[in-house]
Each structure stands twice: as structure tokens, then as C-alpha cells.
Write an enzyme that holds these catalytic residues in place. Structure first.
Site, PDB file in Angstrom:
ATOM      1  N   HIS A 158      39.376 -41.931  24.866  1.00 51.18           N
ATOM      2  CA  HIS A 158      40.564 -41.065  24.912  1.00 51.18           C
ATOM      3  C   HIS A 158      40.441 -39.931  25.909  1.00 51.18           C
ATOM      4  O   HIS A 158      41.380 -39.154  26.077  1.00 51.18           O
ATOM      5  CB  HIS A 158      40.884 -40.511  23.525  1.00 51.18           C
ATOM      6  CG  HIS A 158      39.943 -39.423  23.081  1.00 51.18           C
ATOM      7  ND1 HIS A 158      38.663 -39.675  22.666  1.00 51.18           N
ATOM      8  CD2 HIS A 158      40.104 -38.080  23.016  1.00 51.18           C
ATOM      9  CE1 HIS A 158      38.079 -38.538  22.349  1.00 51.18           C
ATOM     10  NE2 HIS A 158      38.923 -37.545  22.556  1.00 51.18           N
TER      11      HIS A 158
HETATM   12  C1  UD1 Z   1      42.502 -33.853  21.057  1.00 48.97           C
HETATM   13  C2  UD1 Z   1      41.369 -32.872  21.395  1.00 48.97           C
HETATM   14  C3  UD1 Z   1      40.080 -33.654  21.630  1.00 48.97           C
HETATM   15  C4  UD1 Z   1      39.771 -34.570  20.479  1.00 48.97           C
HETATM   16  C5  UD1 Z   1      40.953 -35.495  20.260  1.00 48.97           C
HETATM   17  C6  UD1 Z   1      40.712 -36.448  19.125  1.00 48.97           C
HETATM   18  C7  UD1 Z   1      42.042 -30.859  22.641  1.00 48.97           C
HETATM   19  C8  UD1 Z   1      42.032 -30.220  23.962  1.00 48.97           C
HETATM   20  N1  UD1 Z   1      41.656 -32.150  22.619  1.00 48.97           N
HETATM   21  O1  UD1 Z   1      42.740 -34.608  22.227  1.00 48.97           O
HETATM   22  O2  UD1 Z   1      39.021 -32.726  21.774  1.00 48.97           O
HETATM   23  O3  UD1 Z   1      38.611 -35.333  20.766  1.00 48.97           O
HETATM   24  O4  UD1 Z   1      42.099 -34.671  19.972  1.00 48.97           O
HETATM   25  O5  UD1 Z   1      41.800 -37.252  18.889  1.00 48.97           O
HETATM   26  O6  UD1 Z   1      42.375 -30.235  21.653  1.00 48.97           O
HETATM   27  N2  UD1 Z   1      49.662 -37.712  19.921  1.00 48.97           N
HETATM   28  C9  UD1 Z   1      50.356 -38.522  19.059  1.00 48.97           C
HETATM   29  N3  UD1 Z   1      50.193 -38.317  17.722  1.00 48.97           N
HETATM   30  C10 UD1 Z   1      49.371 -37.350  17.222  1.00 48.97           C
HETATM   31  C11 UD1 Z   1      48.678 -36.534  18.130  1.00 48.97           C
HETATM   32  C12 UD1 Z   1      48.814 -36.739  19.475  1.00 48.97           C
HETATM   33  O7  UD1 Z   1      51.087 -39.400  19.455  1.00 48.97           O
HETATM   34  O8  UD1 Z   1      49.270 -37.217  15.986  1.00 48.97           O
HETATM   35  C13 UD1 Z   1      49.797 -37.909  21.383  1.00 48.97           C
HETATM   36  C14 UD1 Z   1      50.380 -36.695  22.065  1.00 48.97           C
HETATM   37  O9  UD1 Z   1      51.755 -36.749  22.128  1.00 48.97           O
HETATM   38  C15 UD1 Z   1      49.745 -36.728  23.429  1.00 48.97           C
HETATM   39  C16 UD1 Z   1      48.414 -37.407  23.180  1.00 48.97           C
HETATM   40  O10 UD1 Z   1      48.506 -38.069  21.925  1.00 48.97           O
HETATM   41  O11 UD1 Z   1      50.477 -37.555  24.306  1.00 48.97           O
HETATM   42  C17 UD1 Z   1      47.287 -36.415  23.220  1.00 48.97           C
HETATM   43  O12 UD1 Z   1      47.273 -35.530  22.081  1.00 48.97           O
HETATM   44  P1  UD1 Z   1      46.586 -34.069  22.112  1.00 48.97           P
HETATM   45  O13 UD1 Z   1      46.448 -33.520  20.755  1.00 48.97           O
HETATM   46  O14 UD1 Z   1      47.268 -33.242  23.138  1.00 48.97           O
HETATM   47  O15 UD1 Z   1      45.129 -34.308  22.683  1.00 48.97           O
HETATM   48  P2  UD1 Z   1      44.093 -35.458  22.391  1.00 48.97           P
HETATM   49  O16 UD1 Z   1      43.966 -36.264  23.626  1.00 48.97           O
HETATM   50  O17 UD1 Z   1      44.396 -36.167  21.103  1.00 48.97           O
END
Ligand code: UD1
Length: 367
Positions: free
Chosen positions: A210
Site C-alpha cells: 500500500h
Molecule cells: C494510512 C497510513 C499508513 C498506514 C495505512 C494502513 C497515513 C499517512 N498513512 O495510509 O501509515 O500504514 O493507513 O492502512 O496516515 N480509503 C478507503 N477506505 C478507508 C480508508 C481509506 O477507501 O476506510 C481510501 C482513501 O479514500 C484513499 C486511500 O484509501 O484513497 C488511502 O487512505 P489514507 O487513510 O489516506 O492512507 P493509507 O494509504 O490508508
């Protein structure tokens, strides 16, 4: 009664707060300990990324949910700060306890400290030296304004000392993520697809990806999947797909990926760790998973150039492969040749970190 805010925002936070809450509840049942308020920022909101972890790990419903959802780094961080500050101004707490290195960790630490509320950081002092990762910035900023530092390793202690933190503020307690793993080892259970995919113990891989460096570029991700497909010699590779990775995979639908890579939804805690425990090896770019594989003695290949958890490499089963897919083949060859190191478990990763944290919190707040 003194009140601690316990902050949880994203998936890797939930297994770290679960044992702290349990230890606080136990202390409360004995008539002691501080009170707590559980604050979910809503950074992760899908049931598969959040709700299922609460259910499986017995975490109570949050007292407050800030419901920030997704956004750019700044948008998400800012939204958490604004909403948490509002909560604190409405109902102040005496200490803000943050865990790990996600945006919620840093944002809540800043909001609390600026209102004169002490901050305790669990998993403090980790450093990868890789400034391209938002997590590294979150770690450094959080540690630069925290009052109390709960640490998982001597590396973390040394990093904190080097940045000027007094020994009296560092509490070397062990690893709450490992508390959760050890508490749940007997409860791990296979996901429903085990027989459908023909998974045999020790004869399949688990992969998670990820990090933006590995998953944001479609061509790069395609090369990586190709290398995994070739190097794993036809054994099934179970690949629970993170939402960020799913966005890129949609662009690859026409190109496809090797047939032995089996895409599944993000797995709940008990099913995911069952898969890891019985895998031949894990291929990942996560940090937390390298700790779990170290404790379970499962070979782990990390597709990153650096790690903030060097003990998983020096003591554990983890090895840094880098982000070049060409490095995977030789590493997998060594695995198949039976040459992977066996590793040992780092000191204090004994399932009692949260108890130690709560004992210290009690002393810090209630005396
Ligand atoms: C976040 C953390 C990372 C952790 C990871 C585990 C930060 C900077 N990063 O990264 O350290 O290892 O979580 O998963 O805080 N999304 C969904 N559903 C959700 C959550 C997110 O669809 O419940 C999508 C968002 O719309 C976005 C992507 O996933 O497009 C990334 O989500 P985000 O929370 O911004 O960061 P992660 O890459 O998950």
C-alpha cells in the site's frame, strides 16, 4: 478523576490501542487508574478497514467519532486538527495518548499540545530516515512535541536520546501490537476462501502492498506483480488489496496479473494473521506486519529500501528487499532453498506492554 484521550484513526492503530484499553478497564475494575475517552478520527471508515477490527478485538464503541474521512495529506491532517481541537475546547482531557505514525497521530498531538494538554506517544522514537514517507514526518513531528515516550526497542530509545529527549521521559515498555497478537494467537481462524484457493500450510504466500512508492504507478505495480508471479513458482499468493492499491489495480484490469496471485478484500485481524501464521513467507511493504512475522517466525520480505523497525531485520525474520522488483527473484530462491534465517523475538515483546504503559500512566496522572 483524570481523563486520557485515546486516539485511533487508521487500521494499524486499532491493534495498538486494544490492549491499552483492556488494561485501563482492568485497572478501573480494581478501583484504580485514570478514566479514558476513546476518540476515533474516522481516517479509516470502511467496515473492512475499521469496524471489523473493533468487533474482533473487543474495542468498545468510540466515545467520539470525528468522521474526517479521506483527503490529501494536508486536508486530512487539517480536518483532524480542527475537529479534535473543537472537541477539546468543548470537553478537555488531561492527557492525549497517540499511537503509531499515521496522520491522526500527528494531528491530534499538535491540537492537544497547543491547548496545553500533555501528549504521550506509544511507539515513539521509530525512524526510517526516509523523508518521502508521510509516516516519517508524522513520527518526527509527534515526537518533537510529545511529553512522554513509550517505546518498543533500544533503537527507538537511542533515536529519542539523540534528538535530546531526557531519559526520564522515555518508558521502554515493549510492543502493544504484539500484546494483541499474543492475546489472539489461539483465536486466529482461517478465512472462507482457504479451501477454494487450495491453500496448504506452508505452501502459499501472503502479500500486502500500500505504500505510494509501490502502488501509485500502474506500470511499476504491474512489474512488481510479474516478479512476484515468477518468483513464487506457481504457489498461491494471497493478496488482500488495500483501497489505495485497488485504485491502481483498476487501471491494470486489461493487462491482468499472474494467475497465482489471488486478490481478496482487506482481511479482518483474526483471518489475516491466520494466513500469515501458516504462510511460507510474507511479501509486504508494511511496517507492523514485519513485527508480527518476527514474532510468529515467518519469513518476511519487505519491499522498501529502509525500515523504522531495524530489530525485525537484525533479530527477526525480516529482510529489506528494496523497491526494485528484480531483487525479489534471488530472495525467493534463497527461501525455496531453505536458507532463510529463523530469527528471534526482540526483548520485552512479551504481551505485557500495555500493562506497563497503564502503570506508568497511573503514576504520571494520579499521583
Ligand atoms: C494510512 C497510513 C499508513 C498506514 C495505512 C494502513 C497515513 C499517512 N498513512 O495510509 O501509515 O500504514 O493507513 O492502512 O496516515 N480509503 C478507503 N477506505 C478507508 C480508508 C481509506 O477507501 O476506510 C481510501 C482513501 O479514500 C484513499 C486511500 O484509501 O484513497 C488511502 O487512505 P489514507 O487513510 O489516506 O492512507 P493509507 O494509504 O490508508
Amino acid at each position: 478523576m483524570r481523563t486520557i484521550d485515546i486516539i485511533a484513526g487508521a487500521r494499524p492503530n486499532f491493534m495498538k490501542i486494544a490492549p491499552i484499553i483492556r488494561a485501563l478497564e482492568e485497572r478501573k475494575a480494581q478501583g484504580g487508574g485514570p478514566d479514558y475517552r476513546l476518540v476515533h478520527t474516522g481516517q479509516h471508515y470502511d467496515p473492512r478497514m475499521s469496524g471489523e477490527f473493533f468487533e474482533q478485538l473487543g474495542i468498545p464503541q468510540p466515545h467520539e467519532n470525528l468522521e474526517v474521512g479521506s483527503g490529501s495529506q494536508a486536508e486530512q491532517t487539517a480536518a483532524i486538527m480542527v475537529r479534535y481541537e473543537k472537541l477539546l475546547m468543548r470537553a478537555r482531557s488531561d492527557l492525549c495518548l497517540v499511537v503509531g505514525d499515521v496522520n491522526s497521530t500527528m494531528a491530534c498531538a499538535i491540537a492537544a499540545r497547543k491547548l496545553g494538554i500533555a501528549v504521550a506517544h506509544v511507539e515513539a522514537g521509530l525512524r526510517s530516515g526516509d523523508w518521502s514517507m508521510p509516516e516519517e514526518i508524522n513520527r518526527v513531528v509527534t515526537d518533537s512535541i510529545s511529553n512522554y515516550f513509550f517505546t518498543t526497542s533500544e533503537y527507538a530509545n537511542a533515536n529519542l536520546r539523540r534528538s535530546g529527549v531526557e531519559d526520564s521521559a522515555i518508558f521502554y515498555v515493549g510492543n502493544t501490537m504484539i500484546d494483541t497478537l499474543l492475546a489472539n494467537l489461539e483465536r486466529l481462524r482461517p478465512p472462507a476462501f482457504v479451501s477454494e484457493f487450495g491453500l496448504q500450510r506452508g505452501e502459499y504466500f501472503v502479500m500486502t502492498l500500500h505504500r505510494p512508492v509501490n502502488v501509485d504507478d500502474a506500470q511499476g505495480l504491474a512489474r512488481l506483480l510479474q516478479a512476484v508471479g515468477e518468483g513464487t513458482r506457481g504457489l498461491p499468493v494471497v493478496f488482500p488489496v488495500h483501497p489505495r492499491t485497488a485504485n491502481t489495480l483498476r487501471k491494470l484490469l486489461v493487462l491482468g496479473w499472474p494467475a497465482n496471485i489471488r486478490l481478496v478484500d482487506p482481511q479482518p485481524y483474526l483471518e489475516f494473521n491466520w494466513l500469515v501464521k501458516h504462510a511460507k513467507a510474507v511479501i509486504t511493504d508494511s511496517g507492523g506486519i514485519t513485527e508480527e512475522t518476527t514474532v510468529m517466525g515467518v519469513p518476511c520480505m519487505t519491499l522498501r529500501a529502509s525500515t523504522e523497525r531495524p530489530e525485525t531485520v537484525e533479530l527477526g525474520t525480516n529482510e529489506l528487499i528494496g523497491t526494485n522488483p528484480a531483487n525479489l527473484g534471488p530472495a525467493l530462491d534463497r527461501l525455496f532453498a531453505g536458507q532463510w534465517k529463523r530469527g528471534s523475538v526482540p526483548p520485552l515483546w512479551d504481551g505485557r506492554a500495555a500493562e506497563r504503559i497503564v502503570t506508568y500512566l497511573e503514576r504520571l496522572l494520579c499521583t
